[in-house]
Write a protein that holds these residues in place. Structure first.
Motif, mmCIF file in Angstrom:
data_model
loop_
_atom_site.group_PDB
_atom_site.id
_atom_site.type_symbol
_atom_site.label_atom_id
_atom_site.label_comp_id
_atom_site.label_asym_id
_atom_site.label_seq_id
_atom_site.Cartn_x
_atom_site.Cartn_y
_atom_site.Cartn_z
ATOM 1 N N GLU A 128 -32.845 -79.397 16.344
ATOM 2 C CA GLU A 128 -32.214 -78.288 17.058
ATOM 3 C C GLU A 128 -31.787 -78.711 18.456
ATOM 4 O O GLU A 128 -30.755 -78.288 18.954
ATOM 5 C CB GLU A 128 -33.185 -77.097 17.150
ATOM 6 N N LEU A 137 -28.528 -80.441 18.254
ATOM 7 C CA LEU A 137 -27.444 -79.487 18.014
ATOM 8 C C LEU A 137 -27.078 -78.754 19.297
ATOM 9 O O LEU A 137 -25.891 -78.601 19.631
ATOM 10 C CB LEU A 137 -27.854 -78.479 16.939
ATOM 11 N N GLU A 138 -28.079 -78.309 20.033
ATOM 12 C CA GLU A 138 -27.833 -77.580 21.276
ATOM 13 C C GLU A 138 -27.210 -78.482 22.338
ATOM 14 O O GLU A 138 -26.331 -78.053 23.087
ATOM 15 C CB GLU A 138 -29.135 -76.971 21.785
ATOM 16 N N TYR A 179 -23.566 -78.857 21.584
ATOM 17 C CA TYR A 179 -22.850 -77.625 21.947
ATOM 18 C C TYR A 179 -22.560 -77.597 23.443
ATOM 19 O O TYR A 179 -21.426 -77.334 23.872
ATOM 20 C CB TYR A 179 -23.680 -76.421 21.539
ATOM 21 N N PHE A 204 -23.799 -70.358 20.722
ATOM 22 C CA PHE A 204 -24.305 -71.497 19.946
ATOM 23 C C PHE A 204 -24.586 -71.111 18.495
ATOM 24 O O PHE A 204 -24.211 -71.828 17.562
ATOM 25 C CB PHE A 204 -25.583 -72.040 20.595
ATOM 26 N N VAL A 205 -25.221 -69.957 18.288
ATOM 27 C CA VAL A 205 -25.610 -69.556 16.932
ATOM 28 C C VAL A 205 -24.386 -69.382 16.037
ATOM 29 O O VAL A 205 -24.464 -69.561 14.816
ATOM 30 C CB VAL A 205 -26.458 -68.266 16.981
ATOM 31 N N ARG A 258 -23.300 -73.135 15.173
ATOM 32 C CA ARG A 258 -24.373 -74.077 14.853
ATOM 33 C C ARG A 258 -24.101 -74.815 13.544
ATOM 34 O O ARG A 258 -24.255 -76.032 13.447
ATOM 35 C CB ARG A 258 -25.711 -73.344 14.754
ATOM 36 N N ILE A 277 -21.407 -77.408 13.934
ATOM 37 C CA ILE A 277 -21.896 -78.563 14.693
ATOM 38 C C ILE A 277 -22.759 -79.453 13.810
ATOM 39 O O ILE A 277 -22.623 -80.679 13.816
ATOM 40 C CB ILE A 277 -22.700 -78.094 15.922
ATOM 41 N N LYS A 278 -23.645 -78.838 13.032
ATOM 42 C CA LYS A 278 -24.521 -79.633 12.168
ATOM 43 C C LYS A 278 -23.716 -80.430 11.153
ATOM 44 O O LYS A 278 -23.993 -81.616 10.913
ATOM 45 C CB LYS A 278 -25.537 -78.740 11.455
#
Length: 276
Positions: free
Chosen positions: A119, A122-123, A126, A240-241, A244, A247-248
């Motif tokens: 996580e 990922l953040e 972002y 972000f959510v 997400r 991005i992943k």
């Protein structure tokens, strides 16, 4: 089921695997001399990628796999009886299917050894790529389309003298949007139009205008335009959510490509490769 079919071609290219059934095996179907065991069905299910495997873990799903094996076995057996498996091109293809599957399985197993993307990764992506997620500026706009520059100049003069843009569009424009006062709409009927929607010269002139401003005359392949911006906005950058998953997927693609390059580099040092 495309993956399953490819896998079955790989398995069925070696008929002995189906012909030989050790004592005590749980045979669930028989096609001619070939015995299909529950273990074979489970093995095929276990080689389906995890993201596609769930539907086949139910009784109905296993039955679909079994039916697919039976159908494929019938066709393969018929092909052998006609001697199709002896044809040079077919043998080459069968060998390549096996090679392709083994290569994919080799890569999949190395991929499975890699840690999952965290996580925090990922953040961090972002935050460092916020500009990429920023949506384009949007406008609500109208236009009047006419055939000549002279006519466009007359309309511009009328607008400068206080004529209503929508009324002139209804009377003068040759574009279908004239019926709606020249209001431009997206294909789905929306009135907010993002940058990147229009022909380049039209868009350049349109987005230079402020809210309520009129521009033109402007020539495009369709004719001469007078344009007006009714409203403008800059949509908010998604949280972000909201991005997400995207991005992943992006990071997984990058990770997979890096692993592929590393493995190829390692293997080329061990196994000679030459082109003629």
């Amino acid at each position: 089921m495309r993956f399953v079919v490819a896998l079955l071609i790989f398995v069925l290219s070696a008929p002995a695997a189906f012909a030989e059934s050790a004592p005590g095996k749980d045979v669930t179907a028989k096609v001619g001399e070939y015995e299909i065991t529950r273990e074979m069905v489970e093995n095929i299910i276990n080689t389906i990628p995890e993201e596609n495997r769930v539907p086949f873990l139910t009784p109905d799903g296993r039955k679909k796999i079994l039916d697919e094996i039976v159908q494929t076995t019938l066709f393969a057996d018929a092909a052998r009886k006609k001697g199709i498996d002896k044809e040079s091109a077919v043998q080459t293809r069968l060998q390549y299917v096996q090679t392709e599957y083994l290569a994919r399985e080799f890569f999949r197993r190395h991929l499975a050894d890699l840690p999952d993307i965290s996580e925090s990764d990922l953040e961090a992506y972002y935050k460092s790529h916020l500009s990429e997620f920023k949506p384009p500026e949007e406008v609500q706009a109208r236009h009047i389309l006419v055939g000549t520059e002279a006519e466009a100049n007359k309309i511009m003069q009328s607008l400068k003298e206080g004529a209503d843009f929508a009324d002139l569009a209804k009377k003068k424009s040759i574009d279908p949007a004239a019926a709606n006062g020249g209001k431009l709409e997206a294909m789905g009927g929306g009135v907010w139009l993002p940058k990147g929607t229009f022909e380049k010269s039209f868009e350049f002139a349109l987005f230079k205008l402020g809210k309520g401003e009129i521009g033109g005359p402007l020539k495009t392949q369709f004719g001469w335009h007078i344009i007006k911006v009714d409203d403008k906005r800059q949509p908010e950058t998604p949280a972000f959510v909201q991005v997400r998953g995207m991005i992943k997927n992006r990071l997984m693609e990058e990770r997979n490509a890096k692993l592929m390059a590393e493995l190829l580099d390692q293997l080329k040092k061990i196994i000679p490769v030459s082109y003629k």
